[in-house]
Design a protein around this motif. Structure first.
Motif, mmCIF file in Angstrom:
data_model
loop_
_atom_site.group_PDB
_atom_site.id
_atom_site.type_symbol
_atom_site.label_atom_id
_atom_site.label_comp_id
_atom_site.label_asym_id
_atom_site.label_seq_id
_atom_site.Cartn_x
_atom_site.Cartn_y
_atom_site.Cartn_z
ATOM 1 N N ASN A 138 46.534 41.067 36.923
ATOM 2 C CA ASN A 138 45.507 41.660 36.064
ATOM 3 C C ASN A 138 44.119 41.333 36.633
ATOM 4 O O ASN A 138 43.811 40.178 36.904
ATOM 5 C CB ASN A 138 45.647 41.071 34.650
ATOM 6 C CG ASN A 138 44.723 41.761 33.660
ATOM 7 O OD1 ASN A 138 43.589 42.076 33.973
ATOM 8 N ND2 ASN A 138 45.239 41.976 32.468
ATOM 9 N N PRO A 139 43.267 42.358 36.814
ATOM 10 C CA PRO A 139 41.909 42.109 37.347
ATOM 11 C C PRO A 139 41.142 41.069 36.543
ATOM 12 O O PRO A 139 40.324 40.334 37.096
ATOM 13 C CB PRO A 139 41.240 43.490 37.266
ATOM 14 C CG PRO A 139 42.371 44.453 37.320
ATOM 15 C CD PRO A 139 43.509 43.793 36.599
ATOM 16 N N LEU A 140 41.389 41.007 35.240
ATOM 17 C CA LEU A 140 40.711 40.017 34.398
ATOM 18 C C LEU A 140 41.102 38.603 34.817
ATOM 19 O O LEU A 140 40.269 37.685 34.833
ATOM 20 C CB LEU A 140 41.068 40.242 32.923
ATOM 21 C CG LEU A 140 40.456 39.244 31.924
ATOM 22 C CD1 LEU A 140 38.933 39.289 31.994
ATOM 23 C CD2 LEU A 140 40.942 39.544 30.507
ATOM 24 N N LEU A 141 42.369 38.431 35.209
ATOM 25 C CA LEU A 141 42.854 37.127 35.663
ATOM 26 C C LEU A 141 42.153 36.722 36.962
ATOM 27 O O LEU A 141 41.794 35.556 37.154
ATOM 28 C CB LEU A 141 44.366 37.188 35.868
ATOM 29 C CG LEU A 141 45.160 35.888 35.761
ATOM 30 C CD1 LEU A 141 44.939 35.224 34.407
ATOM 31 C CD2 LEU A 141 46.639 36.144 35.984
ATOM 32 N N ILE A 142 41.959 37.694 37.850
ATOM 33 C CA ILE A 142 41.251 37.416 39.106
ATOM 34 C C ILE A 142 39.801 37.033 38.810
ATOM 35 O O ILE A 142 39.246 36.115 39.424
ATOM 36 C CB ILE A 142 41.308 38.634 40.047
ATOM 37 C CG1 ILE A 142 42.764 38.909 40.455
ATOM 38 C CG2 ILE A 142 40.453 38.385 41.302
ATOM 39 C CD1 ILE A 142 42.942 40.114 41.344
ATOM 40 N N ALA A 143 39.194 37.725 37.857
ATOM 41 C CA ALA A 143 37.805 37.405 37.476
ATOM 42 C C ALA A 143 37.724 35.988 36.931
ATOM 43 O O ALA A 143 36.796 35.233 37.256
ATOM 44 C CB ALA A 143 37.308 38.404 36.431
ATOM 45 N N GLN A 144 38.700 35.612 36.121
ATOM 46 C CA GLN A 144 38.724 34.248 35.575
ATOM 47 C C GLN A 144 38.930 33.218 36.683
ATOM 48 O O GLN A 144 38.321 32.143 36.674
ATOM 49 C CB GLN A 144 39.834 34.135 34.525
ATOM 50 C CG GLN A 144 39.566 34.938 33.268
ATOM 51 C CD GLN A 144 40.773 34.992 32.340
ATOM 52 O OE1 GLN A 144 41.893 34.687 32.737
ATOM 53 N NE2 GLN A 144 40.533 35.378 31.090
ATOM 54 N N LEU A 145 39.800 33.570 37.644
ATOM 55 C CA LEU A 145 40.026 32.665 38.780
ATOM 56 C C LEU A 145 38.738 32.485 39.569
ATOM 57 O O LEU A 145 38.383 31.355 39.951
ATOM 58 C CB LEU A 145 41.124 33.235 39.691
ATOM 59 C CG LEU A 145 41.378 32.473 40.997
ATOM 60 C CD1 LEU A 145 41.870 31.051 40.717
ATOM 61 C CD2 LEU A 145 42.390 33.220 41.861
ATOM 62 N N ARG A 146 38.031 33.556 39.819
ATOM 63 C CA ARG A 146 36.762 33.483 40.565
ATOM 64 C C ARG A 146 35.761 32.578 39.858
ATOM 65 O O ARG A 146 34.941 31.923 40.499
ATOM 66 C CB ARG A 146 36.164 34.880 40.727
ATOM 67 C CG ARG A 146 36.930 35.760 41.696
ATOM 68 C CD ARG A 146 36.237 37.086 41.888
ATOM 69 N NE ARG A 146 34.892 36.892 42.416
ATOM 70 C CZ ARG A 146 33.986 37.856 42.549
ATOM 71 N NH1 ARG A 146 34.271 39.080 42.162
ATOM 72 N NH2 ARG A 146 32.798 37.599 43.037
ATOM 73 N N ASN A 147 35.852 32.517 38.527
ATOM 74 C CA ASN A 147 34.945 31.671 37.749
ATOM 75 C C ASN A 147 35.445 30.239 37.617
ATOM 76 O O ASN A 147 34.854 29.433 36.893
ATOM 77 C CB ASN A 147 34.733 32.281 36.358
ATOM 78 C CG ASN A 147 33.903 33.542 36.415
ATOM 79 O OD1 ASN A 147 33.023 33.685 37.260
ATOM 80 N ND2 ASN A 147 34.186 34.483 35.525
ATOM 81 N N GLY A 148 36.548 29.928 38.303
ATOM 82 C CA GLY A 148 37.031 28.550 38.332
ATOM 83 C C GLY A 148 38.033 28.185 37.252
ATOM 84 O O GLY A 148 38.244 26.994 36.991
#
Length: 197
Positions: free
Chosen positions: A8-18
């Motif tokens: 999920n792109p949202l999961l990648i966004a959360q990962l990018r935010n640490g």
């Protein structure tokens, strides 16, 4: 290996935010596929686990470089492929060194001056190891003399596996440069170390 379901792109966004929770979710989704890929080539459980761990460590370190619009699988696959190739080269190199060590052993056992050479090598080894920083000494001895894995050394010294690798690489570089002063073959030095307990 067929790619798992896309992240999920949202999961990648959360990962990018640490987000460690996002990282754990991604790890759960992909780690078996990465492990199976490495094991298919290496046929070695411990090395395959190391490849998997390093691939995900790289994912975490470089998480801010990820794109939310691109699939995550190709990144992990390419990283796992490079790490697997590196591990395969290490296996091949170790096998070649083993053959060289056998040649050194046969030579040493067939010559009368071997006792003197062995004592010289013993003294050289002691001098070189003493010159290393304390942490490098311990990591080198546990790895090359006791035969412990990175993970075992990390537990023994209460440091991370990456710190173990760093100290071992520094120790080996220092040893190689110092051996040049003594005109001693690196392979003979490692051969001697493997018999010291």
């Amino acid at each position: 290996m067929p790619p798992p379901l896309s992240v999920n792109p949202l999961l990648i966004a959360q990962l990018r935010n640490g987000s460690e929770q996002a990282f754990q979710s991604i790890y759960q989704q992909y780690h078996q596929a990465v492990y199976r890929f490495a094991y298919a080539f290496l046929k070695n459980d411990e090395l395959s686990k190391e490849v998997t761990q390093e691939a995900f460590l790289s994912l975490w370190i470089h998480r801010q470089d990820l794109s939310e619009t691109l699939p995550l699988y190709p990144y992990l696959f390419n990283k796992a492929r490079r790490l697997t190739i590196d591990a395969f080269r290490r296996i091949t190199s170790a096998s070649r060194m083993q053959r060289e060590l056998m040649t050194v052993q046969e030579t040493l056992s067939n010559e009368t001056e071997d006792t003197v050479l062995w004592k010289d090598l013993q003294q050289i080894t002691a001098d070189i190891l003493k010159s290393l920083p304390k942490q490098q000494q311990m990591v080198f001895k546990l790895s090359r003399m006791e035969g412990l894995s990175y993970e075992e050394i990390a537990k023994e010294l209460h440091i991370s596996k990456n710190t173990v690798k760093y100290h071992l690489v520094c120790a080996l570089k220092s040893i190689k440069s110092q051996l040049a002063r003594y005109d001693v073959l690196y392979v003979a030095f490692i051969f001697y170390c493997s018999f010291v307990k």
